[in-house]
Design an enzyme around this catalytic site. Structure first.
Site, mmCIF file in Angstrom:
data_model
loop_
_atom_site.group_PDB
_atom_site.id
_atom_site.type_symbol
_atom_site.label_atom_id
_atom_site.label_comp_id
_atom_site.label_asym_id
_atom_site.label_seq_id
_atom_site.Cartn_x
_atom_site.Cartn_y
_atom_site.Cartn_z
ATOM 1 N N GLU A 370 0.816 -1.224 0.000
ATOM 2 C CA GLU A 370 0.000 0.000 0.000
ATOM 3 C C GLU A 370 0.845 1.268 0.000
ATOM 4 O OE1 GLU A 370 -0.551 -2.627 1.900
ATOM 5 O OE2 GLU A 370 -2.669 -3.200 1.761
ATOM 6 N N HIS A 439 -9.563 -3.685 11.958
ATOM 7 C CA HIS A 439 -10.336 -3.664 10.708
ATOM 8 C C HIS A 439 -11.534 -2.721 10.818
ATOM 9 C CE1 HIS A 439 -7.964 -6.948 9.230
ATOM 10 N NE2 HIS A 439 -8.773 -7.223 8.238
#
Ligand code: TPP
Ligand code: MG
Length: 660
Positions: A370, A439
């Site tokens: 990322e 998350h």
């Protein structure tokens, strides 16, 4: 000669920024840039003067920049570590070690798409080879066979740390590039002829499209890491080592070349040019201090009129898919990438079918990297493309925080508006079914804290489509935060393209008693609470915040002027959060008393536990909003517990099942 003059004048304290001089390392810059065309692009890091000059950068603009003047290449906003001369193909330099490398790779992606044979060079040091983002960049460049030359100037030191305490002895710097499948070349970085001929061969291959090349250039800096001084006496390197390298002075080596011979008159002319550039830099004016406020954001593109709404109802996820479809159709230079973008589930349905429609060049999966991929997006954006990068969880984007905060947010500003970053980063906020501490985070307050980033959080399918189309057409980086529990919600959405403002909140229910501000998914809870409070005779004005940066504080204030009460509901912590910001801004602006204390309804100050037994009460519900507002009006809901839904609270409705 330029740097010798900088070193001489630096103690005058007029060049008030760090300078990392390249004296001793000239041959690498000169040999390599001589192999390039002006239309090729170069990038560099903190030690960039030689690269800038060798690429043909304007000397006056460089010195004026170091002196902090308005005539500098960044108008004084960049300084020595942020030079740019785009006309000469020196795109930019930034001093976060390794961080410019993926940006250069992104520019190489643009160059490859253009298909005109343009190549990109990025200069960095041996220290940068320890940065993960450089390895991620090598991997991606090799994967896509990008036309980029990685030029590693190995001067044996990272500040005062020698190579042997940082990298294993048995592995050379080039070995790690070879490990990524990148062709490597080693050169005597002090021998300009050798650098030039090896660079010519590399550039030739790059123009043929045979993939990236990594060049390791052995060299040595003569002066201290940062500043103009001699520092062999402070104990990190020896005079013996220094003298050994000094005998291999790149200028003495190049002087043996007939082509490097200069007549005394030519040397004089160079001296005069340098002298004149210093004089101009010293006498040039400083920028108006008020100009410090300019170029935080690139000029926004206007939104059109409200479209006919029609009657078609679709989900938030479908609305996002349509918005991306429209952006891909409208802009040939736009592309979508992200982990899972073309996979069978298509990021919760939001990217389904787009690769089939637009091809693998414009809609593609990415390596699990990322940080570098954000840099690639930035590099492609500053060179003319319009990327949309998607993260399946906001939490995953945190590994790219350097690229988002140091790079995306800053390029427009630090290069004085000469470049912009038309980039959209979609981030999905998870919740429920055991999403747990890593998350589920909703960090809009972090991002909104950084000047240069737009942060938007639509809560309806209608806004999701219009705001994503607007974001893709905006010239600043836009962080587009989607709550996972919104994807399956529906609203009326016109079929055609339309834009929704990226800077306006929306009053979605009018009322006179309380201004209730909802953020993203919490807007739905606010609406539900408003309905129930209406039954108790309390009229709530619900504002869907929609945009966090900029914050549409004027709309909130005018609502509070009417209601004289404010409650903000967020799915993030209250501490240093957006709810606190909103209430502070309101208080700073009003000159009347509120009828009740303001209230933030937010998350508990601990991470989200995974077990649904512990997560059940973590998120505020409409029940909490009803209870808190009712109490403001002196109504005690004794049977409140009965209001709480009996579900486990980890799914938005019974149709929505895990895993997700
Ligand atoms: C990510 C990051 N960490 C630390 C620093 C501080 N720093 C500036 S230059 C430098 C050394 C870099 O060494 P190298 O890449 O070999 O380049 P050189 O200075 O030798 O040209 C360091 C650690 C930084 N700028 N960026
Ligand atoms: Mg070094």
């Amino acid at each position: 000669m330029v740097e010798e003059e900088i070193a001489k004048r630096y103690p005058q304290q007029q060049m008030r920024c760090p300078v990392h001089l390249s004296i001793g390392q000239e041959a690498a810059a000169v040999g390599l840039c001589a192999a390039l065309q002006p239309t090729d692009w170069a990038f560099s890091g903190h030690r960039n003067h030689a690269h800038y000059l060798a690429k043909g950068g304007n000397l006056k603009a460089m010195l004026a920049e170091i002196y902090g003047k308005a005539t500098g290449c960044c108008g004084g906003k960049g300084g020595s570590m942020h030079l740019t001369d785009q006309a000469a193909g020196f795109i930019g330099a930034t001093p976060i070690v390794g961080s410019t490398v993926p940006i250069a790779v992104g520019a190489a992606l643009t160059a490859q798409r253009e298909g005109k044979g343009r190549v990109v060079v990025v200069f960095f040091g041996d220290g940068a080879m320890e940065a993960g983002v450089v390895h991620e960049s090598l991997n991606f460049a090799a994967l896509k066979k990008l036309p980029i030359l990685f030029a590693c100037e190995n001067n044996l030191y990272s500040v005062y740390s020698p190579l042997e305490v940082r990298q294993p002895e048995q592995r050379s710097i080039s070995d790690s590039a070879t490990g990524h499948g990148v062709k490597t070349v080693q050169a005597d970085g002090n021998n300009v002829q050798e650098v030039y001929s090896k660079a010519c061969a590399a550039v030739h291959d790059l123009r043929q499209g045979s993939g990236p090349v990594f060049m390791e250039l052995a060299t040595y800096r003569w002066l201290e890491h940062c500043g103009p001084g001699y520092d062999n006496d402070i104990g990190y390197r020896t005079e013996v080592e220094f003298q050994k390298w000094k005998q291999r002075d790149p200028l003495a080596i190049s002087a043996q070349l007939a082509s490097a011979f200069l007549e005394p008159a030519e040397i004089d002319a160079i001296r005069q040019e340098i002298e004149a550039a210093f004089s101009a830099a010293i006498s040039d004016p400083f920028a108006d201090p008020a100009s410090a406020e300019l170029h935080v954001f690139a000029p926004a593109n206007v939104t059109g009129p409200e479209p006919e709404r029609g009657t078609r109802e679709i989900t938030y996820a479908e609305a996002l898919r349509e918005a991306q479809d429209i952006s891909l159709a409208n802009f040939d230079n736009s592309y979508l990438m992200g982990l899972g973008v073309p996979d069978p589930k298509g990021i919760f349905g939001t990217t389904l079918g787009l690769q089939e429609k637009y091809g693998e060049e414009r809609v593609f999966d990415i390596p699990l990297a990322e940080n570098a991929m954000t840099g690639v997006a930035i590099g492609s954006a500053i060179t003319g493309m319009r990327p949309i990068l998607t993260h399946q969880r906001l939490d995953f984007a945190l590994v790219s925080i350097d690229q988002i905060v140091n790079q995306a947010a800053k390029w427009h500003y630090m290069f004085n508006g000469t470049m912009s970053v038309p980039l959209v980063i979609r981030m999905i906020i998870g919740r429920g079914w055991g999403q747990g501490p890593q998350h589920s985070q909703s960090l809009h307050a972090w991002f909104a804290h950084i000047p240069g980033l737009r942060v938007v959080m639509p809560s309806t399918a209608y806004d999701a489509k219009g705001m994503l189309i607007a974001a893709a057409d905006d010239n600043s980086p836009v962080l587009f935060l989607e709550h996972r529990w919104l994807h399956n919600t529906t609203s009326i959405v016109p079929e055609n393209a339309y834009k929704v403002s990226l800077s306006k909140s929306s009053i979605i229910r009018e009322g006179n008693d309380v201004t209730l501000v909802g953020i993203s998914y919490m807007t739905l809870e606010c609406l539900e609470a408003a309905k129930r409070l209406g039954d108790l005779g309390i009229e709530i004005e619900v504002i869907d915040l929609r945009t966090v940066q900029p914050l549409d504080i004027a709309s909130i204030i005018s609502s509070v002027e009417k209601t004289r009460r404010i409650v903000v509901v967020d799915h993030a912590e209250a501490t240093c959060g957006v709810s606190s910001e909103i209430i502070s801004c309101v208080y700073e602006s009003i000159n009347f008393c509120l009828k009740s204390k303001p209230k933030r309804i937010c998350l508990a100050e601990h991470p989200l536990p995974t077990s649904y037994a512990m997560a059940r009460d973590y998120y505020p519900r409409s029940d909490d909003i009803v209870r808190i507002i009712a109490e403001m009006f002196g109504i005690k809901l004794a049977s409140f517990k009965n209001l709480v839904s009996s579900s486990f609270g980890d799914q938005p409705n019974s149709d929505f099942t895990g895993p997700f």
